[in-house]
Design a protein around this motif. Structure first.
Motif, PDB file in Angstrom:
ATOM      1  N   GLY B  62       0.824  -1.217   0.000  1.00 18.21           N
ATOM      2  CA  GLY B  62       0.000   0.000   0.000  1.00 18.21           C
ATOM      3  C   GLY B  62       0.852   1.259   0.000  1.00 18.21           C
ATOM      4  O   GLY B  62       0.565   2.217  -0.725  1.00 18.21           O
ATOM      5  N   GLU B  63       1.913   1.226   0.789  1.00 21.48           N
ATOM      6  CA  GLU B  63       2.805   2.392   0.854  1.00 21.48           C
ATOM      7  C   GLU B  63       3.467   2.683  -0.485  1.00 21.48           C
ATOM      8  O   GLU B  63       3.460   3.828  -0.953  1.00 21.48           O
ATOM      9  CB  GLU B  63       3.908   2.148   1.895  1.00 21.48           C
ATOM     10  N   VAL B  64       4.034   1.643  -1.110  1.00 25.33           N
ATOM     11  CA  VAL B  64       4.736   1.917  -2.370  1.00 25.33           C
ATOM     12  C   VAL B  64       3.753   2.313  -3.472  1.00 25.33           C
ATOM     13  O   VAL B  64       4.096   3.077  -4.372  1.00 25.33           O
ATOM     14  CB  VAL B  64       5.638   0.735  -2.831  1.00 25.33           C
ATOM     15  N   CYS B  65       2.508   1.822  -3.380  1.00 21.98           N
ATOM     16  CA  CYS B  65       1.505   2.239  -4.362  1.00 21.98           C
ATOM     17  C   CYS B  65       1.281   3.734  -4.294  1.00 21.98           C
ATOM     18  O   CYS B  65       1.273   4.423  -5.313  1.00 21.98           O
ATOM     19  CB  CYS B  65       0.178   1.528  -4.108  1.00 21.98           C
ATOM     20  N   SER B  66       1.074   4.254  -3.074  1.00 26.89           N
ATOM     21  CA  SER B  66       0.727   5.667  -3.002  1.00 26.89           C
ATOM     22  C   SER B  66       1.961   6.566  -3.036  1.00 26.89           C
ATOM     23  O   SER B  66       1.874   7.724  -3.428  1.00 26.89           O
ATOM     24  CB  SER B  66      -0.130   5.964  -1.765  1.00 26.89           C
ATOM     25  N   ARG B  67       3.138   6.025  -2.665  1.00 26.57           N
ATOM     26  CA  ARG B  67       4.341   6.867  -2.684  1.00 26.57           C
ATOM     27  C   ARG B  67       5.054   6.863  -4.026  1.00 26.57           C
ATOM     28  O   ARG B  67       5.707   7.832  -4.391  1.00 26.57           O
ATOM     29  CB  ARG B  67       5.327   6.402  -1.600  1.00 26.57           C
ATOM     30  N   LEU B  68       4.976   5.739  -4.749  1.00 29.77           N
ATOM     31  CA  LEU B  68       5.806   5.636  -5.961  1.00 29.77           C
ATOM     32  C   LEU B  68       5.029   5.247  -7.218  1.00 29.77           C
ATOM     33  O   LEU B  68       5.230   5.812  -8.288  1.00 29.77           O
ATOM     34  CB  LEU B  68       6.926   4.607  -5.717  1.00 29.77           C
ATOM     35  N   LEU B  69       4.126   4.275  -7.083  1.00 23.79           N
ATOM     36  CA  LEU B  69       3.535   3.702  -8.298  1.00 23.79           C
ATOM     37  C   LEU B  69       2.358   4.498  -8.843  1.00 23.79           C
ATOM     38  O   LEU B  69       2.017   4.373 -10.017  1.00 23.79           O
ATOM     39  CB  LEU B  69       3.104   2.246  -8.032  1.00 23.79           C
ATOM     40  N   SER B  70       1.711   5.276  -8.005  1.00 22.53           N
ATOM     41  CA  SER B  70       0.562   6.049  -8.491  1.00 22.53           C
ATOM     42  C   SER B  70       0.641   7.483  -7.997  1.00 22.53           C
ATOM     43  O   SER B  70       1.390   7.799  -7.071  1.00 22.53           O
ATOM     44  CB  SER B  70      -0.741   5.414  -8.016  1.00 22.53           C
TER      45      SER B  70
END
Lengths: 83, 83
Positions: B62-70
């Protein structure tokens, strides 16, 4: 009655083809401290809304996939029909 | 034993956000004679390979989704875990 159908086309690089975007994201994850992520591969998808009275939907989807949505030399695609 | 897990993150524009890539592809389809295609929305996905001994996998994804991937301002994401 909704007379439209939907399909989702997933386009990914063939196995063995270098994925610079995925490698860059993976490198960034490691730099951010997320060392549990071992690899990243990137892809694209397209949500198509299609007139359900269309004849030969599957053939037409296959055609647009290889003619427009993907590069068959380096990419492969899968189609998911949503009825 | 394979000690890796997989997850796929799908990133799409929020409803109502203009999708220039999708519109361009739709226009091209119409010009190519595929008039049964009523709309196209584009998105990206990322296949992540994750160390299965990682604690708190779901939180980290969830963290990498909102920080990096989207880009949470204009995009939304969904995660599919593959075990």
């Amino acid at each position: 009655m909704d007379s439209n159908e939907k399909a989702v086309v997933y386009v990914r690089l063939k196995e063995g083809v270098l994925d610079p975007q995925g490698l860059t994201i993976h490198k960034a994850l490691l730099q951010m401290g997320y060392s549990d992520f071992l690899s990243v591969r990137s892809g694209r998808f397209f949500e198509l809304e299609i007139n359900s009275e269309c004849a030969d939907i599957d053939r037409k989807i296959g055609e647009v996939c290889s003619r427009l949505l993907s590069n068959p030399v380096i990419e492969e695609f899968t189609v998911e029909r949503i009825r």
